[in-house]
Write a protein that holds these residues in place. Structure first.
Motif, PDB file in Angstrom:
ATOM      1  N   TYR A 233       0.915  -1.271   0.017  1.00 17.80           N
ATOM      2  CA  TYR A 233      -0.058  -0.111  -0.082  1.00 17.80           C
ATOM      3  C   TYR A 233       0.896   1.352   0.098  1.00 17.80           C
ATOM      4  CZ  TYR A 233      -3.845   3.199   1.189  1.00 17.80           C
ATOM      5  OH  TYR A 233      -4.632   4.354   0.996  1.00 17.80           O
ATOM      6  N   ASP A 234       0.765   1.816  -1.077  1.00 18.90           N
ATOM      7  CA  ASP A 234       1.730   2.951  -1.176  1.00 18.90           C
ATOM      8  C   ASP A 234       1.011   4.001  -2.392  1.00 18.90           C
ATOM      9  OD1 ASP A 234       3.635   5.160  -1.873  1.00 18.90           O
ATOM     10  OD2 ASP A 234       5.203   3.723  -1.756  1.00 18.90           O
ATOM     11  N   PRO A 235      -0.046   4.608  -1.806  1.00 17.51           N
ATOM     12  CA  PRO A 235      -0.793   5.628  -2.702  1.00 17.51           C
ATOM     13  C   PRO A 235       0.036   6.467  -3.762  1.00 17.51           C
ATOM     14  CG  PRO A 235      -1.814   5.733  -0.569  1.00 17.51           C
ATOM     15  CD  PRO A 235      -0.455   5.142  -0.345  1.00 17.51           C
ATOM     16  N   GLU A 236       1.073   7.118  -3.096  1.00 15.36           N
ATOM     17  CA  GLU A 236       1.872   8.065  -4.131  1.00 15.36           C
ATOM     18  C   GLU A 236       2.562   7.046  -5.179  1.00 15.36           C
ATOM     19  OE1 GLU A 236       3.228  11.357  -3.498  1.00 15.36           O
ATOM     20  OE2 GLU A 236       1.137  11.488  -2.607  1.00 15.36           O
ATOM     21  N   LYS A 237       3.324   5.935  -4.660  1.00 14.47           N
ATOM     22  CA  LYS A 237       4.088   5.451  -5.975  1.00 14.47           C
ATOM     23  C   LYS A 237       3.265   4.377  -6.292  1.00 14.47           C
ATOM     24  CE  LYS A 237       8.603   6.355  -3.734  1.00 14.47           C
ATOM     25  NZ  LYS A 237       8.539   6.427  -2.237  1.00 14.47           N
ATOM     26  N   LYS A 238       2.274   3.658  -5.675  1.00 13.86           N
ATOM     27  CA  LYS A 238       1.879   2.502  -6.515  1.00 13.86           C
ATOM     28  C   LYS A 238      -0.078   2.895  -6.263  1.00 13.86           C
ATOM     29  CE  LYS A 238       3.587  -1.388  -5.059  1.00 13.86           C
ATOM     30  NZ  LYS A 238       4.200  -1.896  -6.433  1.00 13.86           N
ATOM     31  N   PRO A 239      -0.583   3.936  -6.764  1.00 13.38           N
ATOM     32  CA  PRO A 239      -1.859   4.295  -6.781  1.00 13.38           C
ATOM     33  C   PRO A 239      -2.738   3.007  -6.999  1.00 13.38           C
ATOM     34  CG  PRO A 239      -0.853   5.291  -8.637  1.00 13.38           C
ATOM     35  CD  PRO A 239       0.328   4.732  -8.013  1.00 13.38           C
ATOM     36  N   LEU A 245      -6.290  -2.839  -3.094  1.00 12.26           N
ATOM     37  CA  LEU A 245      -6.165  -3.109  -1.654  1.00 12.26           C
ATOM     38  C   LEU A 245      -7.189  -2.285  -0.845  1.00 12.26           C
ATOM     39  CD1 LEU A 245      -2.130  -3.134  -1.115  1.00 12.26           C
ATOM     40  CD2 LEU A 245      -3.549  -4.918  -0.944  1.00 12.26           C
ATOM     41  N   SER A 246      -7.327  -1.034  -1.175  1.00 16.99           N
ATOM     42  CA  SER A 246      -8.363  -0.465  -0.345  1.00 16.99           C
ATOM     43  C   SER A 246      -9.709  -1.121  -0.431  1.00 16.99           C
ATOM     44  CB  SER A 246      -8.574   0.887  -0.421  1.00 16.99           C
ATOM     45  OG  SER A 246      -7.412   1.688  -0.624  1.00 16.99           O
ATOM     46  N   LEU A 247     -10.092  -1.416  -1.822  1.00 12.82           N
ATOM     47  CA  LEU A 247     -11.115  -1.977  -2.183  1.00 12.82           C
ATOM     48  C   LEU A 247     -11.385  -3.405  -1.747  1.00 12.82           C
ATOM     49  CD1 LEU A 247     -11.324  -1.077  -6.040  1.00 12.82           C
ATOM     50  CD2 LEU A 247     -13.033  -0.049  -4.479  1.00 12.82           C
ATOM     51  N   CYS A 248     -10.441  -4.153  -1.705  1.00 17.67           N
ATOM     52  CA  CYS A 248     -10.208  -5.599  -1.019  1.00 17.67           C
ATOM     53  C   CYS A 248     -10.665  -5.604   0.435  1.00 17.67           C
ATOM     54  CB  CYS A 248      -9.165  -6.274  -1.520  1.00 17.67           C
ATOM     55  SG  CYS A 248      -9.490  -7.971  -1.583  1.00 17.67           S
ATOM     56  N   THR A 255      -8.108  -5.651   7.326  1.00 20.25           N
ATOM     57  CA  THR A 255      -7.382  -4.424   7.080  1.00 20.25           C
ATOM     58  C   THR A 255      -6.242  -4.496   6.013  1.00 20.25           C
ATOM     59  OG1 THR A 255      -5.598  -5.217   8.583  1.00 20.25           O
ATOM     60  CG2 THR A 255      -7.206  -4.326   9.667  1.00 20.25           C
ATOM     61  N   VAL A 256      -5.930  -3.185   5.416  1.00 23.24           N
ATOM     62  CA  VAL A 256      -4.662  -3.563   4.363  1.00 23.24           C
ATOM     63  C   VAL A 256      -3.608  -4.017   4.860  1.00 23.24           C
ATOM     64  CG1 VAL A 256      -3.323  -1.946   3.057  1.00 23.24           C
ATOM     65  CG2 VAL A 256      -5.727  -1.353   3.241  1.00 23.24           C
ATOM     66  N   ALA A 257      -3.348  -3.758   6.113  1.00 23.98           N
ATOM     67  CA  ALA A 257      -1.867  -4.586   6.467  1.00 23.98           C
ATOM     68  C   ALA A 257      -1.969  -6.071   6.457  1.00 23.98           C
ATOM     69  CB  ALA A 257      -1.740  -4.226   7.899  1.00 23.98           C
ATOM     70  N   ASP A 258      -3.019  -6.407   6.924  1.00 21.25           N
ATOM     71  CA  ASP A 258      -3.362  -8.015   6.848  1.00 21.25           C
ATOM     72  C   ASP A 258      -3.141  -8.530   5.460  1.00 21.25           C
ATOM     73  OD1 ASP A 258      -3.283  -8.505   9.406  1.00 21.25           O
ATOM     74  OD2 ASP A 258      -5.888  -8.494   9.766  1.00 21.25           O
TER      75      ASP A 258
END
Ligand code: AQP
Length: 332
Positions: A233-239, A245-248, A255-258
């Motif tokens: 998860y890196d919205p700047e470099k990997k939008p 990931l957020s959708l999922c 959670t995104v971390a999981d």
């Protein structure tokens, strides 16, 4: 109970995933804890040209989708904006309390008018945020559940309400935006630096809720990512990957971390396949329900008639008080 109000435009075709996750999903949850008013904003829809027959159909389609998303007319007030004339009546007063410069700063107007060009831009498109001010204030809403793109309009509403209160005496509740961080802005699948939008997204970049689930799965599987392979998860470099990931995370409740952990060592294909399945599993029953509601237009119209009656009871009272404060003589 605190009060919430929000609206959604009737769209030919259907709502998109951004509308649902950014707003409608919260509406469904808030009807359990709040005194909730939700409307299909057909007055807002005509700020850009609409075919009358299509608009009629889109309004019913919008109600069918809201019911399919779990809005319950016994738990919330669900109505059509044009059925409550108080909206335009209060909007005039609010027009007269809003600065031209203030309205000119609305970024949505700037974006949309740039796209329409000077000739295609109507005065309605310019004043639509002020109609929205009236929409919210008529119900003395405490909170307004919307996506990030509407934050500025809710802030305008607070400013205009404070101005009215200062000039004419305490009359309106100052509303706060209710925006969930994780779903505040859902991005276009093909252009993940822009929001998913019915007017700006390309056909491949937008998930329409009433599309064939197979078509939706295909769109998700061809979403734009990047040339790396790490699921991070890196919205700047990997939008692109971050959006997936957020959708999922939102749709599965994890959670995104999981998710990052569970996709360690796996490629983008795995994430896309899983997300396509998650989305279609949700969308398929939603779509079936919406189409079933749409089959009975008389029932939808009855929901709206009852909603308008409940809405007018509140809106009428607020309008009468506001008109009195401004100095309009009451009709005898
Ligand atoms: N991409 C999005 N992410 C999160 N929330 C979003 N919303 C819209 N797009 C996203 C929220 O959906 C609610 C209803 O929106 P609307 O259709 O009435 O108007 P909009 O905000 O103008 O939606 P669009 O699709 O972006 O339309 P156009 O292209 O006409 O501008 C709102 O709460 C909105 O925040």
């Amino acid at each position: 109970r605190p009060r919430v109000l929000s609206g959604i435009q009737p769209t030919a075709g259907s709502f998109h995933l951004g509308n649902y996750l950014g707003a409608v999903r919260q509406w469904q949850q808030l009807q359990e804890t709040h005194d909730a008013f939700y409307m299909v904003v057909d007055l807002h829809a005509i700020t850009i040209p609409q075919d009358p027959a299509t608009l009629r159909q889109s309004s019913r389609l919008a109600v069918a989708q809201l019911l399919a998303a779990g809005l319950d007319p016994e738990r919330c007030t669900l109505f059509l904006q044009s059925h409550v004339p108080e909206h335009t009546q209060l909007a005039w007063v609010m027009n007269c309390l809003t600065g031209f410069g203030e309205a000119s700063r609305m970024t949505q107007f700037k974006d949309k008018s740039a796209k329409q060009g000077a000739e295609g831009t109507t005065v309605g498109l310019f004043t639509y945020p002020i109609l929205q001010v009236a929409d919210i204030l008529l119900y003395q809403a405490d909170q307004v559940p919307v996506g990030e793109d509407q934050r500025q309009h809710v802030e305008l509403t607070r400013d205009v309400a404070a101005r009215f209160n200062h000039r004419f005496g305490e009359s309106f509740t100052l509303p706060a935006p209710y925006i969930l961080k994780d779903t505040a802005k859902i991005y276009d699948l093909q252009d993940p630096s822009s929001k998913m939008s019915k007017s700006a997204s390309s056909e491949k970049g937008i998930v329409w809720l009433l599309d064939e689930p197979k078509k939706t799965a295909k769109k998700i599987k061809s979403a734009v990512t990047d040339t790396e392979s790490e699921i991070r998860y890196d919205p700047e470099k990997k939008p692109g990957v971050s959006n997936l990931l957020s959708l999922c995370a939102t749709l599965t409740g994890s959670t995104v971390a999981d998710l990052e952990k569970s996709y360690e060592g796996k490629g983008y294909g795995a994430l896309k396949t899983d997300l396509a399945e998650v989305v279609t599993e949700w969308v398929a029953p939603f779509r079936a329900k919406a189409l079933e509601y749409l089959d009975d237009p008389a029932a939808l119209d009855a929901v709206l008639a009852r909603g308008a009656e409940k809405a007018r009871a509140v809106a009428g009272e607020t309008l009468a008080r506001a008109y009195d404060r401004v100095g309009f003589l009451p009709p005898v």
